[in-house]
Structures are given as C-alpha cells and as structure tokens.
Write an enzyme that holds these catalytic residues in place. Structure first.
Site, mmCIF file in Angstrom:
data_model
loop_
_atom_site.group_PDB
_atom_site.id
_atom_site.type_symbol
_atom_site.label_atom_id
_atom_site.label_comp_id
_atom_site.label_asym_id
_atom_site.label_seq_id
_atom_site.Cartn_x
_atom_site.Cartn_y
_atom_site.Cartn_z
ATOM 1 N N ALA A 65 -39.777 -22.684 99.330
ATOM 2 C CA ALA A 65 -40.739 -21.807 98.677
ATOM 3 C C ALA A 65 -41.805 -21.372 99.673
ATOM 4 O O ALA A 65 -42.131 -22.085 100.614
ATOM 5 C CB ALA A 65 -41.383 -22.516 97.494
ATOM 6 N N GLY A 110 -36.719 -25.482 98.486
ATOM 7 C CA GLY A 110 -36.004 -24.566 97.609
ATOM 8 C C GLY A 110 -34.783 -23.952 98.259
ATOM 9 O O GLY A 110 -33.845 -23.546 97.568
ATOM 10 N N GLU A 113 -32.146 -26.402 97.633
ATOM 11 C CA GLU A 113 -31.819 -26.329 96.213
ATOM 12 C C GLU A 113 -30.939 -25.106 95.916
ATOM 13 O O GLU A 113 -30.058 -25.163 95.060
ATOM 14 C CB GLU A 113 -33.107 -26.293 95.397
ATOM 15 N N GLU A 133 -40.728 -31.611 100.056
ATOM 16 C CA GLU A 133 -41.839 -31.355 99.141
ATOM 17 C C GLU A 133 -42.800 -32.529 99.037
ATOM 18 O O GLU A 133 -44.002 -32.346 98.794
ATOM 19 C CB GLU A 133 -41.301 -31.004 97.739
#
Length: 259
Positions: A65, A110, A113, A133
């Site tokens: 992100a 992300g 992910e 994270e």
C-alpha cells in the site's frame, strides 16, 4: 478503456495487467484498486481471454500500500480502504479464469497479498517477498493473514507476519509460497509459456477446478469431495469433454471450444 495506474494488454488468449506506478514501486492506492476492479470486469466478460497474468512495471511487482496516504486515513477510512482491497483480492481469487502472478521484484505487504490471491505465482530470482506491516504497528489487511496461513501453514505464516522479514525467492519456493523461480531475464517468457499451456485447456474445466478448489479448501473433506463429484459431473455435460475424449482416442490434440 483508459487507465492511469495500470496497463492492460491482450495477446491472443492471454491478458496482462501491468501495475504502472514505477515511481512508487507500484504501490497500491484507492485509484489503483478502482482500476483493477474495472480491468477485471472487462477481462471477465471477454470470452477470448482465457488466462490473466499480473505483473509490475520497473523493479517491483508491488511494494504494498502507498504509505504516504496512511497519515490522512482515520479509522473509518482505513476500514473502507481495507475492505476495498479485500474485495479486489477476492475478485481475483474468484475470477472464472486462471490468474498468474508474475513477480518481477518486490512483492511486499499488499503486493504479496495481491500475489496470494492469484492461482499460481512465478517469481524472478531477484524477487523479495514479505508482509512488513508489523513494522508500522499494523498487520495485513487485504487477506494476507488468511491466505498466507492456508498456503504455508500457521507457524511459518505467523513468523513472517510477526517479524516483517523479507523472504528471498528461493526460500519462498521451498516453503511453497511461489510455484517456481526463474532468472529475471527469462521471467516473462516462462510465465507466457505457462499461461499459453493452460490456455490450450478447456475454459469450462479450468473454471470448475478453481471453483471446487476454492470452495473446498475451507470445507470439511467429505463436503469438498462431494463438490468435486458434482463438478466432475458438470464437466461431463460439456462439448469440451466430448472433444477431449474423442481426441484422446484418435491420438490427436483436442480442439476445445470452451463450452
């Protein structure tokens, strides 16, 4: 259809989604998630496209992100952003077409992910993967806590998330996080070969495999086996099954019509 944060290319039965924010290591923001949804809608409706490949422009697949937006998000907005990301990842996972993550560099947060939501992951030798994270005082919010655990097991997944350490491509292959590792110079060629091989199969059978596997992974064994039998019966109703059996008996390559 025009996009700002990604490129969409179609080559025969294959389609490429190329994340195109190289100056930000292809990091994910709201605009990228919105455009991914639009691209997926277009590709799902295109009957000619049988396999989707996702990669990143530059030296990163996706570095996660876009952290620059985190200072502006209040808890409610953060929840909405995570929900949007989760919905995109679920859309990829449930797409009725095989999706291959072509990991050309960093796949972090992300970005990992995103790769986890794909059906197959092929990585360059230079790729680095991880869920860092925890170093920001948070944890994965696009499905990583669940998909990584199912893929590599609870112990490894928890260690990866709690340490935030990066994982080299070879180690990722050993633990089953990626399917295969190839030299960076050969990554696109090898990914294309794999996609073309899959694209020669029946689109109906490919979709049924995804559905049975995805629904069965969380189900009790006997329920999963029942779904498999039902799906197998559905496959027997297709023209492709007739063609596949006929081609085998005639000792030739099948010519599937995807119906």
């Amino acid at each position: 259809m025009e996009f700002e944060t990604l490129e969409l290319k179609k080559e025969g039965h294959l389609a490429w989604i190329i994340l195109n924010r190289p100056e930000r290591l292809n990091s994910i923001n709201g605009k990228l998630l919105e455009e991914l949804q639009r691209a997926l809608t277009e590709l799902e409706a295109d009957r000619k496209v049988k396999v989707l490949l996702i990669t990143g422009k530059g030296k990163a697949f996706c570095a996660g992100a876009d952290i620059t937006q985190f200072t502006e998000l209040n808890p409610t907005e953060a929840w909405k952003f995570a929900k949007m990301g989760r919905e995109v990842m679920t859309r990829i996972e449930n797409l009725m077409k095989p999706v291959i993550a072509v990991i050309n560099g960093y796949a972090l947060g992300g970005g990992l992910e995103l790769a986890l939501a794909c059906d197959i992951r092929i990585a360059s030798e230079e790729a680095q993967l991880g869920l860092p994270e925890i170093n920001l005082g948070i944890f994965p919010g696009f499905g990583g806590t669940q998909r990584l655990t199912k893929l590599v097991g609870k112990g490894r997944a928890v260690e990866i998330m709690m340490t935030g350490d990066r994982i080299g491509a070879k180690d990722a292959e050993k633990m089953g996080l990626v399917n295969r590792v190839v030299p960076g110079s050969a990554l696109q060629e090898e990914a294309t070969k794999l996609a073309e091989k899959i694209a020669k199969k029946s689109a109906v059978a490919l979709a049924l495999i995804k559905e049975v596997v995805n629904r069965g992974v969380d189900a009790p064994l006997q329920s999963g086996l029942a779904m498999e039998s039902i799906g197998w019966g559905v496959a027997f109703s297709t023209e492709d099954k007739q063609e596949g059996v006929k081609a085998f008996l005639e000792k030739r390559e099948p010519n599937f019509k995807d119906r």
